[in-house]
Design a protein around this motif. Structure first.
Motif, PDB file in Angstrom:
ATOM      1  N   ILE A  54      34.587  32.679  36.024  1.00  0.00           N
ATOM      2  CA  ILE A  54      33.337  32.724  36.521  1.00  0.00           C
ATOM      3  C   ILE A  54      33.179  33.958  37.789  1.00  0.00           C
ATOM      4  O   ILE A  54      32.501  34.674  37.610  1.00  0.00           O
ATOM      5  N   LEU A  55      34.162  33.786  38.444  1.00  0.00           N
ATOM      6  CA  LEU A  55      34.073  34.607  39.611  1.00  0.00           C
ATOM      7  C   LEU A  55      34.468  35.959  39.377  1.00  0.00           C
ATOM      8  O   LEU A  55      34.182  37.072  39.623  1.00  0.00           O
ATOM      9  N   PHE A  56      35.386  36.055  38.439  1.00  0.00           N
ATOM     10  CA  PHE A  56      35.508  37.435  37.717  1.00  0.00           C
ATOM     11  C   PHE A  56      34.648  37.950  37.112  1.00  0.00           C
ATOM     12  O   PHE A  56      34.441  39.337  37.247  1.00  0.00           O
ATOM     13  N   ASN A  57      33.959  37.231  36.314  1.00  0.00           N
ATOM     14  CA  ASN A  57      32.740  37.888  35.585  1.00  0.00           C
ATOM     15  C   ASN A  57      31.581  38.135  36.613  1.00  0.00           C
ATOM     16  O   ASN A  57      30.922  39.237  36.498  1.00  0.00           O
ATOM     17  N   ILE A  58      31.365  37.550  37.832  1.00  0.00           N
ATOM     18  CA  ILE A  58      30.520  37.804  38.971  1.00  0.00           C
ATOM     19  C   ILE A  58      31.116  39.368  39.058  1.00  0.00           C
ATOM     20  O   ILE A  58      30.347  40.209  39.438  1.00  0.00           O
ATOM     21  N   ALA A  59      32.254  39.494  39.705  1.00  0.00           N
ATOM     22  CA  ALA A  59      32.758  40.863  40.048  1.00  0.00           C
ATOM     23  C   ALA A  59      32.436  41.931  39.032  1.00  0.00           C
ATOM     24  O   ALA A  59      32.089  43.201  39.090  1.00  0.00           O
ATOM     25  N   ARG A  60      32.545  41.688  37.880  1.00  0.00           N
ATOM     26  CA  ARG A  60      32.324  42.701  36.783  1.00  0.00           C
ATOM     27  C   ARG A  60      30.750  43.011  36.745  1.00  0.00           C
ATOM     28  O   ARG A  60      30.271  44.032  36.556  1.00  0.00           O
ATOM     29  N   VAL A  61      29.836  41.920  36.663  1.00  0.00           N
ATOM     30  CA  VAL A  61      28.585  42.230  36.630  1.00  0.00           C
ATOM     31  C   VAL A  61      28.014  42.973  37.996  1.00  0.00           C
ATOM     32  O   VAL A  61      27.306  43.798  37.835  1.00  0.00           O
ATOM     33  N   LEU A  62      28.685  42.686  39.047  1.00  0.00           N
ATOM     34  CA  LEU A  62      28.425  43.381  40.072  1.00  0.00           C
ATOM     35  C   LEU A  62      28.605  44.906  40.070  1.00  0.00           C
ATOM     36  O   LEU A  62      27.983  45.549  40.284  1.00  0.00           O
ATOM     37  N   ARG A  63      29.811  45.159  39.401  1.00  0.00           N
ATOM     38  CA  ARG A  63      30.214  46.710  39.194  1.00  0.00           C
ATOM     39  C   ARG A  63      29.124  47.176  38.177  1.00  0.00           C
ATOM     40  O   ARG A  63      28.706  48.285  38.278  1.00  0.00           O
ATOM     41  N   GLU A  64      28.607  46.414  37.067  1.00  0.00           N
ATOM     42  CA  GLU A  64      27.746  46.901  36.147  1.00  0.00           C
ATOM     43  C   GLU A  64      26.491  47.289  37.003  1.00  0.00           C
ATOM     44  O   GLU A  64      25.851  48.441  36.366  1.00  0.00           O
ATOM     45  N   HIS A  65      26.104  46.696  37.800  1.00  0.00           N
ATOM     46  CA  HIS A  65      24.903  46.994  38.529  1.00  0.00           C
ATOM     47  C   HIS A  65      25.273  47.702  40.052  1.00  0.00           C
ATOM     48  O   HIS A  65      24.275  47.423  40.965  1.00  0.00           O
ATOM     49  N   LEU A  66      26.191  48.347  40.149  1.00  0.00           N
ATOM     50  CA  LEU A  66      26.433  48.889  41.458  1.00  0.00           C
ATOM     51  C   LEU A  66      25.420  49.828  41.878  1.00  0.00           C
ATOM     52  O   LEU A  66      25.166  49.919  43.087  1.00  0.00           O
ATOM     53  N   GLU A  67      24.988  50.631  41.149  1.00  0.00           N
ATOM     54  CA  GLU A  67      24.037  51.851  41.477  1.00  0.00           C
ATOM     55  C   GLU A  67      22.613  51.015  41.943  1.00  0.00           C
ATOM     56  O   GLU A  67      22.009  51.452  42.945  1.00  0.00           O
ATOM     57  N   PHE A  98      34.997  39.389  45.132  1.00  0.00           N
ATOM     58  CA  PHE A  98      35.088  38.158  44.382  1.00  0.00           C
ATOM     59  C   PHE A  98      36.246  38.080  43.298  1.00  0.00           C
ATOM     60  O   PHE A  98      36.838  37.167  42.891  1.00  0.00           O
ATOM     61  N   GLU A  99      36.903  39.396  43.166  1.00  0.00           N
ATOM     62  CA  GLU A  99      38.010  39.429  42.365  1.00  0.00           C
ATOM     63  C   GLU A  99      39.285  38.864  43.171  1.00  0.00           C
ATOM     64  O   GLU A  99      40.000  38.104  42.599  1.00  0.00           O
ATOM     65  N   TYR A 100      39.257  38.947  44.451  1.00  0.00           N
ATOM     66  CA  TYR A 100      40.357  38.458  45.374  1.00  0.00           C
ATOM     67  C   TYR A 100      40.334  36.890  45.363  1.00  0.00           C
ATOM     68  O   TYR A 100      41.274  36.496  44.925  1.00  0.00           O
ATOM     69  N   TYR A 101      39.211  36.329  45.473  1.00  0.00           N
ATOM     70  CA  TYR A 101      39.063  35.088  45.635  1.00  0.00           C
ATOM     71  C   TYR A 101      39.201  34.302  44.105  1.00  0.00           C
ATOM     72  O   TYR A 101      39.583  33.076  44.081  1.00  0.00           O
ATOM     73  N   ALA A 102      38.768  34.950  43.146  1.00  0.00           N
ATOM     74  CA  ALA A 102      39.163  34.415  41.603  1.00  0.00           C
ATOM     75  C   ALA A 102      40.615  34.248  41.561  1.00  0.00           C
ATOM     76  O   ALA A 102      41.072  33.263  41.002  1.00  0.00           O
ATOM     77  N   GLY A 103      41.190  35.370  41.982  1.00  0.00           N
ATOM     78  CA  GLY A 103      42.930  35.326  41.841  1.00  0.00           C
ATOM     79  C   GLY A 103      43.297  34.276  42.730  1.00  0.00           C
ATOM     80  O   GLY A 103      44.635  33.544  42.417  1.00  0.00           O
ATOM     81  N   ALA A 104      42.829  33.946  43.865  1.00  0.00           N
ATOM     82  CA  ALA A 104      43.247  33.038  44.768  1.00  0.00           C
ATOM     83  C   ALA A 104      43.349  31.505  44.393  1.00  0.00           C
ATOM     84  O   ALA A 104      43.796  30.477  45.063  1.00  0.00           O
ATOM     85  N   ILE A 105      42.321  31.208  43.494  1.00  0.00           N
ATOM     86  CA  ILE A 105      41.854  29.843  43.207  1.00  0.00           C
ATOM     87  C   ILE A 105      43.128  29.025  42.696  1.00  0.00           C
ATOM     88  O   ILE A 105      43.236  27.931  43.079  1.00  0.00           O
ATOM     89  N   GLY A 106      43.766  29.561  42.065  1.00  0.00           N
ATOM     90  CA  GLY A 106      45.233  28.912  41.625  1.00  0.00           C
ATOM     91  C   GLY A 106      46.291  28.737  42.446  1.00  0.00           C
ATOM     92  O   GLY A 106      47.315  28.115  42.247  1.00  0.00           O
ATOM     93  N   LYS A 107      46.033  29.379  43.752  1.00  0.00           N
ATOM     94  CA  LYS A 107      46.863  29.069  44.747  1.00  0.00           C
ATOM     95  C   LYS A 107      46.439  28.182  45.995  1.00  0.00           C
ATOM     96  O   LYS A 107      46.990  28.095  47.041  1.00  0.00           O
ATOM     97  N   PHE A 108      45.230  27.526  45.799  1.00  0.00           N
ATOM     98  CA  PHE A 108      44.936  26.605  46.811  1.00  0.00           C
ATOM     99  C   PHE A 108      45.632  25.333  46.588  1.00  0.00           C
ATOM    100  O   PHE A 108      45.132  24.482  45.686  1.00  0.00           O
TER     101      PHE A 108
END
Length: 227
Positions: free
Chosen positions: A71-84, A112-122
């Protein structure tokens, strides 16, 4: 842009504040009011907290780490789609040069990408103790996090606060500055569209001294003990 987010975003839906109060926003470039946004009351803030608590109890805190990361990776993707779109909002709201605004929206997506990747490391720890003993720690979500964001870097700071809280299994009530609420309001909408459950992140905004569910909060902080 001709349209701006002007309502609170609570429990996955847009709503006006319970008092009907509005806060004018001024374009720093023209010094003219270009829109008005709903002002949250203490009752609105408490409603956002209650929604966030429900979302937390109903599954966000126990969602599988892999699904939370997705879900957090999806949020990052959607933010990029709406960047402008987001950059234009920031430019109109606080007078930031458009090149800086675009960079900061991109930064928010990377957060959001950074913390999505960090989830498995908590992870917790096992701690050496005397024979016969067992000592270990667990990292567990706390519940509802209230995140207060200033006006100078509204979007990156909103992401810096919301993303790690969500990654750790908490829900967020977000209070942007009264001067610069627009990208925070839109962030809540886009996060919901990307798969965040209603109440996961809420947005409420209001008058000068106000404190994500995702909500811009009121002059008084919510009195709920759940925050």
């Amino acid at each position: 842009m001709n349209q701006f987010p002007t309502q609170l975003f609570v429990d996955g839906v847009h709503r006006d504040g319970s008092t009907g109060a509005r806060t004018p926003l001024i374009n720093p470039a023209t010094e003219e009011v270009f829109t008005e946004v709903a002002a949250a009351s203490p009752a609105d803030a408490n409603a956002a907290v209650e929604s966030a608590q429900r979302a937390w109890e109903d599954g966000w805190c126990n969602l599988a780490p892999g699904k939370r990361a997705e879900i957090l990776f999806n949020i990052a993707r959607v933010l990029r789609e709406h960047l402008e779109e987001l950059a234009q909002l920031e430019c109109a709201n606080i007078g930031k040069p458009i090149s800086d605004a675009r960079d900061e929206i991109g930064l928010g997506a990377r957060v959001f990408e950074y913390y999505a990747g960090a989830i498995g490391k908590f992870c917790g720890q096992t701690i050496p103790v005397a024979r016969g003993g067992l000592d270990f720690t667990l990292r567990e979500p706390m519940g509802v996090v209230a995140a207060i964001v200033p006006w100078n870097f509204p979007f990156p700071i909103a992401c810096w606060k919301a993303a790690p809280a969500l990654a750790a299994g908490n829900c967020v009530v977000l209070k942007p500055a009264s001067l610069s609420p627009l990208t925070a309001l839109r962030l809540g909408e886009l996060a919901h569209a990307a798969g965040l459950p209603p109440g996961g992140a809420e947005n409420g905004r209001n008058r000068p001294l106000k404190p994500p569910d995702w909500a811009r909060m009121p002059p008084a902080t919510p009195d709920s003990p759940e925050v």
